[in-house]
Every structure is written in C-alpha cells, then in structure tokens.
Design a protein around this motif. Sequence first.
Motif, PDB file in Angstrom:
ATOM      1  N   GLN A 239     -11.617  14.767   2.187  1.00  0.00           N
ATOM      2  CA  GLN A 239     -12.835  14.936   1.376  1.00  0.00           C
ATOM      3  C   GLN A 239     -12.529  15.753   0.113  1.00  0.00           C
ATOM      4  N   GLU A 240     -11.734  16.812   0.249  1.00  0.00           N
ATOM      5  CA  GLU A 240     -11.371  17.630  -0.910  1.00  0.00           C
ATOM      6  C   GLU A 240     -10.482  16.838  -1.872  1.00  0.00           C
ATOM      7  N   VAL A 241      -9.615  16.000  -1.332  1.00  0.00           N
ATOM      8  CA  VAL A 241      -8.765  15.153  -2.168  1.00  0.00           C
ATOM      9  C   VAL A 241      -9.629  14.238  -3.036  1.00  0.00           C
ATOM     10  N   PHE A 242     -10.617  13.589  -2.426  1.00  0.00           N
ATOM     11  CA  PHE A 242     -11.505  12.703  -3.186  1.00  0.00           C
ATOM     12  C   PHE A 242     -12.299  13.470  -4.238  1.00  0.00           C
ATOM     13  N   SER A 243     -12.753  14.640  -3.894  1.00  0.00           N
ATOM     14  CA  SER A 243     -13.511  15.468  -4.829  1.00  0.00           C
ATOM     15  C   SER A 243     -12.642  15.883  -6.025  1.00  0.00           C
ATOM     16  N   LEU A 244     -11.425  16.319  -5.742  1.00  0.00           N
ATOM     17  CA  LEU A 244     -10.503  16.716  -6.814  1.00  0.00           C
ATOM     18  C   LEU A 244     -10.184  15.535  -7.723  1.00  0.00           C
ATOM     19  N   GLN A 245      -9.975  14.379  -7.125  1.00  0.00           N
ATOM     20  CA  GLN A 245      -9.651  13.183  -7.910  1.00  0.00           C
ATOM     21  C   GLN A 245     -10.820  12.779  -8.809  1.00  0.00           C
ATOM     22  N   ALA A 246     -12.018  12.838  -8.293  1.00  0.00           N
ATOM     23  CA  ALA A 246     -13.201  12.484  -9.088  1.00  0.00           C
ATOM     24  C   ALA A 246     -13.378  13.456 -10.257  1.00  0.00           C
ATOM     25  N   GLU A 247     -13.194  14.726  -9.984  1.00  0.00           N
ATOM     26  CA  GLU A 247     -13.304  15.748 -11.039  1.00  0.00           C
ATOM     27  C   GLU A 247     -12.241  15.522 -12.109  1.00  0.00           C
ATOM     28  N   PHE A 248     -11.026  15.230 -11.685  1.00  0.00           N
ATOM     29  CA  PHE A 248      -9.932  14.968 -12.623  1.00  0.00           C
ATOM     30  C   PHE A 248     -10.237  13.762 -13.501  1.00  0.00           C
ATOM     31  N   ALA A 249     -10.691  12.681 -12.892  1.00  0.00           N
ATOM     32  CA  ALA A 249     -10.994  11.465 -13.653  1.00  0.00           C
ATOM     33  C   ALA A 249     -12.051  11.732 -14.720  1.00  0.00           C
ATOM     34  N   LYS A 250     -13.091  12.455 -14.355  1.00  0.00           N
ATOM     35  CA  LYS A 250     -14.164  12.771 -15.304  1.00  0.00           C
ATOM     36  C   LYS A 250     -13.642  13.642 -16.448  1.00  0.00           C
ATOM     37  N   THR A 251     -12.906  14.671 -16.112  1.00  0.00           N
ATOM     38  CA  THR A 251     -12.376  15.594 -17.119  1.00  0.00           C
ATOM     39  C   THR A 251     -11.390  14.897 -18.049  1.00  0.00           C
ATOM     40  N   GLN A 252     -10.512  14.078 -17.482  1.00  0.00           N
ATOM     41  CA  GLN A 252      -9.522  13.389 -18.301  1.00  0.00           C
ATOM     42  C   GLN A 252     -10.151  12.341 -19.210  1.00  0.00           C
ATOM     43  N   LEU A 253     -11.186  11.669 -18.739  1.00  0.00           N
ATOM     44  CA  LEU A 253     -11.872  10.702 -19.593  1.00  0.00           C
ATOM     45  C   LEU A 253     -12.456  11.414 -20.814  1.00  0.00           C
ATOM     46  N   GLU A 254     -13.067  12.555 -20.598  1.00  0.00           N
ATOM     47  CA  GLU A 254     -13.621  13.338 -21.710  1.00  0.00           C
ATOM     48  C   GLU A 254     -12.510  13.808 -22.644  1.00  0.00           C
TER      49      GLU A 254
END
Length: 118
Positions: free
Chosen positions: A80-95
């Motif tokens: 669950q933490e892996v998925f959360s970290l990945q989602a946060e990374f994707a959002k931040t990197q897109l920005e």
Amino acid sequence: MIDMPQQIPTQFRDMAEKNFEQAREAFLGFIGAAQKATGSADAIPTPAKEAVTKAMTFAESNVNAAFDLAQKLLHAKDVQEVFSLQAEFAKTQLEAIQSQAKEFGESAQAAFQSIAKK
C-alpha cells in the motif's frame, strides 16, 4: 488468487540498498563528467551551451527525483505504501516536467532570438 506477502524481506532490502548506492554513485560520476565536458567546450556558442546546461540540470533533477523515490521504496513498509509513493511521484514529476518544458521553451526562444539578432 495468489497470496502475496505484505513485508519485503530484509535480505532483499539490503541487496537493493547496495545496488541503489552503486547506481547513484555511477550516475553522479556520469553527470559530473558531462558537466565538465560541456563547461570546457569552447566551440559551443553561448546560447547553445546554456540550453545544454539547462537540459542537463533538468535531467539531473529528474534522475535525482527517481533516486529519491527508489530510496523511499526501499524503506516502504508494505505494498500500500509502495502504491502511495508511486502515485505521489507520478503527480510531482508530471508537474516538474511541465514546468521544465515551459522554462526550456522560453530559454530556447531567447537563445534563437539572440542568434537571429547577430
């Protein structure tokens, strides 16, 4: 349905941590050499050199963000933490990439205008 373990084994974490550090050291060596080569390339016109420097800075920033994510993933407690970290990374990197593209575009336009005036 396959029952997946929720914890990452310690041996796997240790091996991944070692590989991670080796990869980061290799990248830092590569980017340092590339920056040194670009800085000493007198044949490159100043606007082009600035554009290359900016592109390398963006690449370094993006790779460092990926290394930061990898470091966090190594210490994730569960899937669950892996998925959360990945989602946060994707959002931040897109920005970040959108911002970098805008800044690079403005820089390239200024460089082209500088060259056109000569």
